[in-house]
Motif scaffolding. Structure first.
Motif, short mmCIF file in Angstrom:
data_model
loop_
_atom_site.label_atom_id
_atom_site.label_comp_id
_atom_site.label_asym_id
_atom_site.label_seq_id
_atom_site.Cartn_x
_atom_site.Cartn_y
_atom_site.Cartn_z
N VAL A 187 -0.18 -19.47 43.51
CA VAL A 187 -1.43 -20.22 43.62
C VAL A 187 -1.56 -20.66 45.07
O VAL A 187 -0.86 -21.56 45.53
CB VAL A 187 -1.45 -21.44 42.68
CG1 VAL A 187 -2.77 -22.19 42.81
CG2 VAL A 187 -1.22 -21.01 41.24
N PHE A 198 -1.99 -24.45 46.65
CA PHE A 198 -1.67 -25.29 45.49
C PHE A 198 -1.51 -26.78 45.80
O PHE A 198 -1.81 -27.62 44.95
CB PHE A 198 -0.42 -24.74 44.76
CG PHE A 198 0.87 -24.99 45.47
CD1 PHE A 198 1.57 -26.16 45.27
CD2 PHE A 198 1.40 -24.05 46.35
CE1 PHE A 198 2.76 -26.40 45.93
CE2 PHE A 198 2.58 -24.28 47.02
CZ PHE A 198 3.26 -25.46 46.81
N ALA A 236 -4.52 -28.74 44.82
CA ALA A 236 -4.70 -28.99 43.38
C ALA A 236 -3.84 -30.18 42.94
O ALA A 236 -4.28 -31.02 42.15
CB ALA A 236 -4.33 -27.74 42.58
N LEU A 237 -2.62 -30.24 43.47
CA LEU A 237 -1.73 -31.34 43.10
C LEU A 237 -2.27 -32.67 43.64
O LEU A 237 -2.19 -33.71 42.98
CB LEU A 237 -0.31 -31.08 43.63
CG LEU A 237 0.37 -29.82 43.07
CD1 LEU A 237 1.76 -29.63 43.68
CD2 LEU A 237 0.49 -29.89 41.54
N ALA A 270 -5.48 -33.34 44.15
CA ALA A 270 -6.65 -33.69 43.32
C ALA A 270 -6.20 -34.37 42.04
O ALA A 270 -6.76 -35.39 41.63
CB ALA A 270 -7.47 -32.44 43.02
N THR A 324 -13.15 -32.48 42.16
CA THR A 324 -13.56 -31.27 41.43
C THR A 324 -13.91 -30.16 42.43
O THR A 324 -13.58 -28.98 42.22
CB THR A 324 -14.77 -31.57 40.51
OG1 THR A 324 -14.45 -32.70 39.70
CG2 THR A 324 -15.08 -30.39 39.61
N ILE A 360 -10.79 -28.56 43.67
CA ILE A 360 -10.25 -27.59 42.71
C ILE A 360 -11.03 -26.27 42.80
O ILE A 360 -10.44 -25.18 42.76
CB ILE A 360 -10.32 -28.16 41.27
CG1 ILE A 360 -9.36 -29.35 41.13
CG2 ILE A 360 -9.99 -27.09 40.24
CD1 ILE A 360 -7.90 -29.00 41.30
N VAL A 365 -9.75 -24.31 45.69
CA VAL A 365 -8.43 -23.69 45.42
C VAL A 365 -8.61 -22.43 44.57
O VAL A 365 -8.03 -21.38 44.86
CB VAL A 365 -7.50 -24.70 44.70
CG1 VAL A 365 -6.22 -24.01 44.23
CG2 VAL A 365 -7.16 -25.86 45.62
N VAL A 366 -9.42 -22.54 43.53
CA VAL A 366 -9.59 -21.40 42.61
C VAL A 366 -10.26 -20.24 43.34
O VAL A 366 -9.84 -19.08 43.21
CB VAL A 366 -10.38 -21.82 41.36
CG1 VAL A 366 -10.57 -20.63 40.42
CG2 VAL A 366 -9.65 -22.93 40.61
N VAL A 424 -15.28 -24.28 36.73
CA VAL A 424 -15.22 -25.48 37.60
C VAL A 424 -16.59 -25.72 38.23
O VAL A 424 -17.05 -26.85 38.33
CB VAL A 424 -14.15 -25.31 38.70
CG1 VAL A 424 -14.08 -26.57 39.56
CG2 VAL A 424 -12.79 -25.03 38.09
N ALA A 483 -7.87 -19.56 33.42
CA ALA A 483 -6.51 -19.88 33.86
C ALA A 483 -5.48 -19.11 33.03
O ALA A 483 -4.47 -18.62 33.56
CB ALA A 483 -6.27 -21.38 33.75
N SER A 514 0.98 -25.93 39.20
CA SER A 514 -0.26 -25.95 39.99
C SER A 514 -1.44 -25.48 39.16
O SER A 514 -2.53 -26.04 39.25
CB SER A 514 -0.11 -25.04 41.21
OG SER A 514 0.98 -25.45 41.99
N ALA A 565 -2.38 -28.12 36.87
CA ALA A 565 -3.10 -29.14 37.64
C ALA A 565 -4.55 -28.72 37.86
O ALA A 565 -5.46 -29.54 37.79
CB ALA A 565 -2.41 -29.37 38.99
N ALA A 582 -7.40 -31.12 36.51
CA ALA A 582 -8.25 -31.79 37.49
C ALA A 582 -9.65 -31.15 37.56
O ALA A 582 -10.60 -31.80 37.95
CB ALA A 582 -7.59 -31.76 38.87
N GLY A 583 -9.75 -29.88 37.18
CA GLY A 583 -11.05 -29.21 37.25
C GLY A 583 -11.90 -29.40 36.01
O GLY A 583 -13.10 -29.17 36.04
#
Lengths: 178, 40
Positions: free
Chosen positions: A26, A29, A32-33, A35, A63, A66, A69-70, A89, A163, B25, B28, B32-33
């Protein structure tokens, strides 16, 4: 919460049972942690009178983090899965943003009564006639038998399934030897 | 170096933790999303 994380855990278990090896990465990452580390105290602890101002902004910001990140991970074999998750998201971010930082909630459909910790910020708001894009809010009831059953949004479902697909796409089957 | 600092250092360099990080991750990301609106 558990219902949304369950597909990821199931995909992980499936990969292990199939004897695969994981090449799960990821990128970015830590964001994300961060957030999640911001959201947990924000939604559970009594943080003071400034919460009504900072809460909605922080919800939108974390949000968006995130989503970043995605999208960063929408490359290679996990591209499609990441894009499915990203669309989830993005839908959540859209409905939260147009409703002032709150996720609208179809309270009448809730599988159980929800109580927020005293003094903590609640980032959901009951949907009413003034709610924008209400159908993108928390409108889908999880089965009541599920632990911590709750209402989820269409974006949540896409994110959760994306995911899980991400984990499966990152699973390589071990080649037979001999 | 203090013992807790040593412990954290060992944990952060542990290969098991490193292997778990991507899964944590991703969880997470999901929490979080989306599920962040449903802590209670």
């Amino acid at each position: 919460v558990l219902g949304l994380a369950a597909p990821v855990v199931c995909a992980l278990a499936l990969g292990i049972v199939r004897g695969g090896s994981f090449d799960l990465r990821v990128r970015w990452f830590p964001l994300a942690l961060v957030a999640l580390a911001v959201q947990i105290p924000l939604y559970t602890a009594p943080l003071g009178d400034w919460l009504p101002l900072i809460g909605p902004l922080t919800t939108i910001a974390t949000t968006a983090l995130i989503l970043l990140v995605v999208l960063r991970n929408a490359t290679g074999r996990t591209r499609l899965a990441s894009l499915i998750a990203a669309s989830g998201v993005a839908l959540n971010l859209l409905v939260i943003s147009v409703n002032g930082g709150f996720m609208p909630r179809a309270e009448a459909l809730a599988p159980r009564a929800i109580s927020h910790p005293d003094g903590a910020f609640s980032n959901t708001a009951p949907a009413d006639s003034g709610t924008r894009l209400a159908w993108l809010g928390d409108t889908l009831a999880q089965p009541a038998w599920l632990p911590m059953a709750n209402l989820v949004s269409p974006g949540d479902v896409l994110l959760s399934l994306g995911a899980a697909a991400w984990v499966l796409a990152a699973t390589r089957r071990r080649r037979a030897t001999g | 170096m203090d013992t807790p600092v040593n412990l954290i250092s060992v944990l952060l360099t542990s290969s098991r933790l490193r292997a778990l990080l991507p899964v944590l991750s991703l969880v997470a990301v999901v929490l979080a999303g989306g599920a962040g609106t449903k802590w209670t």
